[in-house]
Design a protein around this motif. Structure first.
Motif, PDB file in Angstrom:
ATOM      1  N   ALA A 146       0.829  -1.208   0.000  1.00 57.46           N
ATOM      2  CA  ALA A 146       0.000   0.000   0.000  1.00 57.46           C
ATOM      3  C   ALA A 146       0.857   1.249   0.000  1.00 57.46           C
ATOM      4  N   SER A 147       0.559   2.142  -0.948  1.00 54.80           N
ATOM      5  CA  SER A 147       1.269   3.419  -1.026  1.00 54.80           C
ATOM      6  C   SER A 147       0.484   4.330  -1.957  1.00 54.80           C
ATOM      7  N   ASP A 148       1.157   5.204  -2.652  1.00 59.47           N
ATOM      8  CA  ASP A 148       0.521   6.075  -3.635  1.00 59.47           C
ATOM      9  C   ASP A 148      -0.138   5.199  -4.721  1.00 59.47           C
ATOM     10  N   PRO A 149      -1.489   5.288  -4.902  1.00 58.78           N
ATOM     11  CA  PRO A 149      -2.167   4.379  -5.835  1.00 58.78           C
ATOM     12  C   PRO A 149      -1.561   4.389  -7.240  1.00 58.78           C
ATOM     13  N   GLU A 150      -1.217   5.566  -7.756  1.00 52.03           N
ATOM     14  CA  GLU A 150      -0.632   5.641  -9.097  1.00 52.03           C
ATOM     15  C   GLU A 150       0.712   4.887  -9.135  1.00 52.03           C
ATOM     16  N   GLY A 151       1.487   5.043  -8.088  1.00 47.45           N
ATOM     17  CA  GLY A 151       2.766   4.319  -7.993  1.00 47.45           C
ATOM     18  C   GLY A 151       2.547   2.815  -7.961  1.00 47.45           C
ATOM     19  N   MET A 152       1.529   2.381  -7.218  1.00 46.91           N
ATOM     20  CA  MET A 152       1.244   0.935  -7.130  1.00 46.91           C
ATOM     21  C   MET A 152       0.901   0.371  -8.512  1.00 46.91           C
ATOM     22  N   ILE A 153       0.078   1.119  -9.245  1.00 46.26           N
ATOM     23  CA  ILE A 153      -0.335   0.649 -10.574  1.00 46.26           C
ATOM     24  C   ILE A 153       0.880   0.599 -11.510  1.00 46.26           C
ATOM     25  N   GLN A 154       1.685   1.655 -11.466  1.00 47.94           N
ATOM     26  CA  GLN A 154       2.844   1.685 -12.363  1.00 47.94           C
ATOM     27  C   GLN A 154       3.840   0.577 -12.067  1.00 47.94           C
ATOM     28  N   HIS A 155       4.078   0.322 -10.780  1.00 49.55           N
ATOM     29  CA  HIS A 155       5.036  -0.735 -10.445  1.00 49.55           C
ATOM     30  C   HIS A 155       4.497  -2.107 -10.837  1.00 49.55           C
ATOM     31  N   THR A 156       3.180  -2.282 -10.716  1.00 49.55           N
ATOM     32  CA  THR A 156       2.571  -3.552 -11.137  1.00 49.55           C
ATOM     33  C   THR A 156       2.765  -3.727 -12.642  1.00 49.55           C
ATOM     34  N   GLU A 157       2.497  -2.648 -13.387  1.00 54.20           N
ATOM     35  CA  GLU A 157       2.651  -2.741 -14.840  1.00 54.20           C
ATOM     36  C   GLU A 157       4.111  -2.986 -15.242  1.00 54.20           C
ATOM     37  N   GLN A 158       5.017  -2.348 -14.535  1.00 51.41           N
ATOM     38  CA  GLN A 158       6.441  -2.562 -14.834  1.00 51.41           C
ATOM     39  C   GLN A 158       6.848  -4.013 -14.568  1.00 51.41           C
ATOM     40  N   MET A 177      -9.540   3.240  -3.396  1.00 48.50           N
ATOM     41  CA  MET A 177      -9.286   3.152  -4.841  1.00 48.50           C
ATOM     42  C   MET A 177     -10.561   2.874  -5.628  1.00 48.50           C
ATOM     43  N   GLU A 178     -10.586   3.374  -6.866  1.00 47.22           N
ATOM     44  CA  GLU A 178     -11.683   3.081  -7.790  1.00 47.22           C
ATOM     45  C   GLU A 178     -11.575   1.630  -8.250  1.00 47.22           C
ATOM     46  N   ALA A 179     -12.727   1.079  -8.648  1.00 47.39           N
ATOM     47  CA  ALA A 179     -12.747  -0.311  -9.128  1.00 47.39           C
ATOM     48  C   ALA A 179     -11.754  -0.527 -10.271  1.00 47.39           C
ATOM     49  N   THR A 180     -11.692   0.454 -11.189  1.00 48.21           N
ATOM     50  CA  THR A 180     -10.805   0.288 -12.352  1.00 48.21           C
ATOM     51  C   THR A 180      -9.330   0.259 -11.917  1.00 48.21           C
ATOM     52  N   GLU A 181      -9.027   0.993 -10.853  1.00 51.00           N
ATOM     53  CA  GLU A 181      -7.638   0.994 -10.358  1.00 51.00           C
ATOM     54  C   GLU A 181      -7.315  -0.347  -9.701  1.00 51.00           C
ATOM     55  N   VAL A 182      -8.236  -0.818  -8.850  1.00 50.40           N
ATOM     56  CA  VAL A 182      -8.024  -2.084  -8.146  1.00 50.40           C
ATOM     57  C   VAL A 182      -7.816  -3.210  -9.152  1.00 50.40           C
ATOM     58  N   ALA A 183      -8.630  -3.160 -10.214  1.00 49.72           N
ATOM     59  CA  ALA A 183      -8.584  -4.232 -11.214  1.00 49.72           C
ATOM     60  C   ALA A 183      -7.233  -4.305 -11.931  1.00 49.72           C
ATOM     61  N   LYS A 184      -6.471  -3.198 -11.887  1.00 51.72           N
ATOM     62  CA  LYS A 184      -5.163  -3.197 -12.555  1.00 51.72           C
ATOM     63  C   LYS A 184      -4.075  -3.856 -11.701  1.00 51.72           C
TER      64      LYS A 184
END
Ligand code: ATP
Ligand code: MG
Length: 326
Positions: A146-158, A177-184
């Motif tokens: 858990a941290s900055d949501p945008e950072g979490m998504i980017q690190h997952t994608e990386q 978080m929004e559903a679309t963010e969680v889903a990523k």
């Protein structure tokens, strides 16, 4: 196994006010509030999920790589983590913001007034995992905490782009978080961690069924508080491992993080999933019995004895060789 731990790094300032907040709140003067409480106790505790998890893995000799963003005030905390075997070279230091902090005052009736300043944490999104690897060397697993949501998504994608196994561990951040963010954050995770509440929220927000989730991850691990932990995979029935009974419940802060420490340490020692869950439960109980999330010590003899008492002699014997050097 080289593990990078991404997530929040924060300091908690826990204060105790000996009176009652409600005595100072005047019902017909709530339009203009200017209150100052004279505090008689201040505890400063190092925390944040990535701080807590890397402290534990470092103490067990795993040399984890901490990934997160802090402020110029981080030196003392860094020295503490360095001392406990954490590789802190990849931590990003903000030019403008302070390290995240949680300020909480509790009064004599257990009412609380708290604030969380996320500060430098939002800069987590500027950290590239490729730069972390350049600095710290090859990684075998990235835990996305858990941290900055945008950072979490980017690190997952990386992780997906680099073909790096990752653990999805959004914990309480899912509520914001929004559903679309969680889903990523979930698809392709080698491990997914939730507690029971977060598991329910994950299904509710995304509209996925349990099978939908299991089709997208390797192993789904759900902690159940005092009832222990359940693990599920798509091809087998769920298995529940009971918790290690606590001698006393002192402070639950960081028990979820401690569970991950024990689990991943045992996984990196190539022990079975069930054994890893047992060791996770032992670390969680150890933190429950200790004031503060990073104040416990690795006591090899006590750990082996407690594993044997809770799960049988074989459990203690299997972990013993890895603990003697801890
Ligand atoms: N009362 C208890 N007695 C013994 N063990 C416990 C107790 N509560 C929790 N645990 C241990 O801690 C683990 C994690 O607990 P829990 O499911 O409450 O995590 P969490 O809700 O994520 O906690 P956190 O507050 O750290 O986020 C459990 O799987 C269990 O091993
Ligand atoms: Mg948790």
């Amino acid at each position: 196994m080289r593990i990078a731990v991404t997530g929040s790094i924060a300091t908690d300032y826990l204060m105790v006010f000996p009176g009652k907040f409600t005595d100072q709140l005047v019902a017909d003067q709530l339009e203009q509030v200017s209150l100052s409480f004279l505090i008689d106790r201040l505890d400063v505790r190092r925390g944040g999920v990535a701080g807590n998890i890397s402290y534990g893995l470092g103490s067990l000799g795993l040399r984890p790589v901490l990934v997160g963003a802090v402020g110029a005030d981080f030196d003392e905390y860094r020295a503490w983590l360095d001392q406990h075997g954490v590789d802190t070279r990849a931590v990003h230091v903000s030019d403008t913001q302070h390290t995240a902090r949680f300020l909480c005052t509790t009064d004599s009736t257990n009412n609380q007034i708290a604030s969380f300043y996320s500060g430098a944490m939002s800069e987590t999104r500027n950290i590239q995992l490729t730069s972390v690897i350049d600095q710290a060397g090859a990684l075998d697993l990235v835990l996305i905490g858990a941290s900055d949501p945008e950072g979490m998504i980017q690190h997952t994608e990386q992780c997906r782009e680099l073909g790096l196994p990752f653990a999805a561990d959004f914990s309480q951040q899912i509520a914001r978080m929004e559903a679309t963010e969680v889903a990523k954050l979930v698809p392709g995770a080698a491990y997914l961690f939730t507690n029971e509440y977060e598991a329910g929220l994950l299904l509710e927000k995304t509209g996925w069924t349990r099978d939908d989730v299991l089709a997208q991850v390797g192993t789904w691990i759900t902690t159940l508080g005092a009832a222990g932990v359940r693990y599920e995979t798509r091809d087998a029935d769920p298995v529940t491992v009971p918790s290690v009974p606590a001698k006393q419940e002192v402070d639950p802060t960081g028990i979820g993080d401690a569970f991950r420490v024990g689990f991943f340490a045992a996984q990196s020692w190539k022990l079975s999933i069930e054994r890893s869950l047992q060791f996770g439960c032992l670390l969680a109980t150890t933190v429950l019995e200790t004031l503060g999330p990073q104040e416990y010590r690795i006591d090899a003899d006590a750990f082996v004895r407690r594993l044997a008492d809770a799960y049988g002699e074989e459990s203690g014997a299997e972990l013993k060789p890895f603990l003697t050097t801890g």
